[in-house]
Design a protein around this motif. Structure first.
Motif, short mmCIF file in Angstrom:
data_model
loop_
_atom_site.label_atom_id
_atom_site.label_comp_id
_atom_site.label_asym_id
_atom_site.label_seq_id
_atom_site.Cartn_x
_atom_site.Cartn_y
_atom_site.Cartn_z
N LEU A 31 79.33 19.55 74.70
CA LEU A 31 78.00 20.16 74.62
C LEU A 31 77.65 20.85 75.95
O LEU A 31 76.99 21.88 75.96
N VAL A 32 78.14 20.28 77.04
CA VAL A 32 77.93 20.93 78.36
C VAL A 32 78.68 22.28 78.36
O VAL A 32 78.17 23.28 78.87
N GLU A 33 79.86 22.31 77.73
CA GLU A 33 80.59 23.59 77.64
C GLU A 33 79.77 24.61 76.85
O GLU A 33 79.71 25.79 77.19
N LEU A 34 79.15 24.13 75.77
CA LEU A 34 78.32 25.04 74.96
C LEU A 34 77.10 25.52 75.76
O LEU A 34 76.68 26.67 75.63
N LEU A 35 76.57 24.66 76.60
CA LEU A 35 75.45 25.04 77.47
C LEU A 35 75.87 26.11 78.46
O LEU A 35 75.13 27.02 78.78
N ASP A 36 77.11 25.97 78.95
CA ASP A 36 77.69 26.93 79.90
C ASP A 36 76.76 27.17 81.10
O ASP A 36 76.29 28.29 81.34
N PRO A 37 76.48 26.11 81.85
CA PRO A 37 75.54 26.24 82.98
C PRO A 37 76.08 27.15 84.07
O PRO A 37 77.27 27.11 84.38
N LYS A 38 75.19 27.96 84.62
CA LYS A 38 75.61 28.91 85.67
C LYS A 38 75.02 28.47 87.01
O LYS A 38 73.93 27.91 87.05
N PRO A 39 75.73 28.77 88.10
CA PRO A 39 75.19 28.43 89.41
C PRO A 39 73.79 29.01 89.59
O PRO A 39 73.55 30.16 89.21
N GLY A 40 72.90 28.18 90.09
CA GLY A 40 71.53 28.64 90.36
C GLY A 40 70.58 28.48 89.19
O GLY A 40 69.36 28.58 89.37
N ASP A 114 58.01 11.82 67.35
CA ASP A 114 57.13 12.99 67.28
C ASP A 114 57.95 14.24 67.67
O ASP A 114 57.86 14.77 68.78
N ALA A 115 58.75 14.70 66.70
CA ALA A 115 59.67 15.82 66.96
C ALA A 115 58.90 17.11 67.23
O ALA A 115 59.36 17.98 67.99
N THR A 116 57.72 17.23 66.64
CA THR A 116 56.91 18.43 66.85
C THR A 116 56.42 18.48 68.30
O THR A 116 56.49 19.52 68.96
N ALA A 117 55.98 17.33 68.81
CA ALA A 117 55.48 17.29 70.20
C ALA A 117 56.60 17.62 71.18
O ALA A 117 56.40 18.39 72.12
N VAL A 118 57.80 17.09 70.94
CA VAL A 118 58.87 17.34 71.90
C VAL A 118 59.35 18.79 71.80
O VAL A 118 59.69 19.41 72.82
N ALA A 119 59.32 19.37 70.61
CA ALA A 119 59.71 20.78 70.47
C ALA A 119 58.73 21.67 71.25
O ALA A 119 59.12 22.59 71.97
N LYS A 120 57.44 21.35 71.14
CA LYS A 120 56.43 22.13 71.87
C LYS A 120 56.61 21.95 73.38
O LYS A 120 56.49 22.90 74.15
N ALA A 121 56.90 20.72 73.80
CA ALA A 121 57.08 20.45 75.23
C ALA A 121 58.32 21.17 75.77
O ALA A 121 58.31 21.67 76.90
N MET A 122 59.38 21.26 74.96
CA MET A 122 60.59 21.98 75.40
C MET A 122 60.27 23.47 75.51
O MET A 122 60.71 24.15 76.45
N ARG A 131 66.94 28.69 76.87
CA ARG A 131 67.59 28.13 75.67
C ARG A 131 67.51 26.61 75.63
O ARG A 131 67.48 25.95 76.66
N VAL A 132 67.53 26.09 74.40
CA VAL A 132 67.73 24.65 74.18
C VAL A 132 69.12 24.50 73.61
O VAL A 132 69.49 25.18 72.65
N VAL A 133 69.91 23.62 74.21
CA VAL A 133 71.24 23.29 73.66
C VAL A 133 71.22 21.77 73.47
O VAL A 133 71.10 21.02 74.45
N ALA A 134 71.29 21.33 72.22
CA ALA A 134 71.10 19.90 71.96
C ALA A 134 71.99 19.40 70.83
O ALA A 134 72.35 20.15 69.93
N GLU A 135 72.32 18.13 70.93
CA GLU A 135 73.00 17.44 69.83
C GLU A 135 72.36 16.07 69.68
O GLU A 135 72.04 15.41 70.67
N ALA A 254 68.69 27.02 70.40
CA ALA A 254 67.48 27.78 70.08
C ALA A 254 66.99 28.47 71.35
O ALA A 254 67.22 27.98 72.46
N VAL A 255 66.33 29.61 71.15
CA VAL A 255 65.92 30.41 72.31
C VAL A 255 64.41 30.67 72.26
O VAL A 255 63.84 30.87 71.18
N LYS A 256 63.78 30.62 73.44
CA LYS A 256 62.35 30.95 73.55
C LYS A 256 62.23 32.47 73.63
O LYS A 256 62.68 33.06 74.61
#
Ligand SMILES: C[S@@+](CC[C@H](N)C(=O)[O-])C[C@H]1O[C@@H](n2cnc3c(N)ncnc32)[C@H](O)[C@@H]1O
Length: 257
Positions: A31-40, A114-122, A131-135, A254-256
């Motif tokens: 999942l970290v590979e899917l996130l593909d974090p970039k420096p900075g 409370d999945a709705t609350a956490v989606a709003k907080a994200m 982006r949100v990358v989650a499993e 998912a993307v904002k």
């Protein structure tokens, strides 16, 4: 199994998690590979547990914050990785504002009722384009184990067990994310039978992740009830000398917008 309408307090045994359930973060490495974090990049690891994946993300040069609601897990994470920034906070009520390029989350979102609350907080925590990358556990996750637990709890307490986890379908979770303002780019629900360590693998799994069901029983029958749950799943989940948990995972991006 009926799902609790309120969020019960969780208690995590960080030591048992570190010793026996490292598969959670080992599976999370892809999942970290899917996130593909970039420096900075600024990245929030939501429900970071003892911090192994938070550290992986930091190794990519990203500036990462590990967040978790469990004092035991945050304590373990700080001990494991003293150079990484960890915060003790509940993800459903976190209040970040346009701060992160990505929210990453492994094996956590099904614990937050409370999945709705956490989606709003994200959504609020991300900058535009973030982006949100989650499993996490998806519909039908550990059904065999939960069915057995349910039968045993009902037998010993006289009433059915009440689940503290939310395992949504793709459709259900898509609606939650879209309701919070996200554009869903990827969603995949898949079976992932998960090997458990050793001859007591299933008992350890139940203690770690479902011990709360048994804590509600009188102390003198708890162990017996736990043994019965293990024996009920043995014909299906003990194969060629190895225990498996019948995991089904939901992976999303998912993307904002
Ligand atoms: C199965 S562990 C996964 C930990 C880590 N992501 C990993 O891959 O090892 C689930 C974690 O979710 C955390 N958690 C559950 N509910 C939470 C909430 N409302 N806010 C923040 N963390 C939460 C728990 O404390 C626990 O550390």
């Amino acid at each position: 199994m009926e799902v609790s309408s309120t969020q019960p307090k969780q208690r995590w045994d960080a030591e048992l998690y570190e010793a026996r359930h490292g598969f959670v973060w080992h599976f999370g490495e892809s999942l970290v590979e899917l996130l593909d974090p970039k420096p900075g990049e600024r990245i929030l690891d939501l429900g970071c547990g003892p911090g192994h994946l938070t550290y992986r993300i930091a190794e990519h040069g990203a500036s990462v914050v590990g967040l978790d609601a469990s004092p035991e897990m945050i304590g373990q994470a700080r001990q494991n990785f003293p150079t990484v920034h960890f915060v003790l906070q509940d993800a459903a009520s976190m209040a970040f504002d346009d701060e992160f390029d990505a929210v990453f989350s492994n094996a956590t979102l099904h614990w937050i009722l409370d999945a709705t609350a956490v989606a709003k907080a994200m959504f609020s925590a991300l900058r535009k384009g973030g982006r949100v990358v989650a499993e996490f556990g998806g519909r039908g996750n550990v059904r065999t184990v939960e069915t057995a637990i349910n039968a045993v709890i009902e037998k010993y307490s006289g009433s059915p067990a009440v689940s503290r986890r939310f395992y949504p379908s793709v459709g259900q979770y898509a609606a939650i994310l879209e309701g919070a303002g996200f554009e869903l780019r990827f969603a995949h629900l898949f079976d992932r039978p998960t090997p458990l360590e050793g001859e007591h693998g299933m008992e350890n799994w139940i203690r770690q992740f479902s011990g709360f069901y048994f804590e509600a029983l009188p102390a003198d029958v708890r162990q017996q009830a736990l043994n019965e749950a293990v024996e009920r799943v043995r014909p299906t989940l003990f194969r060629d000398g190895e225990w498996f948990a019948d995991y089904r995972r939901l992976r999303i991006i998912a993307v904002k917008i």
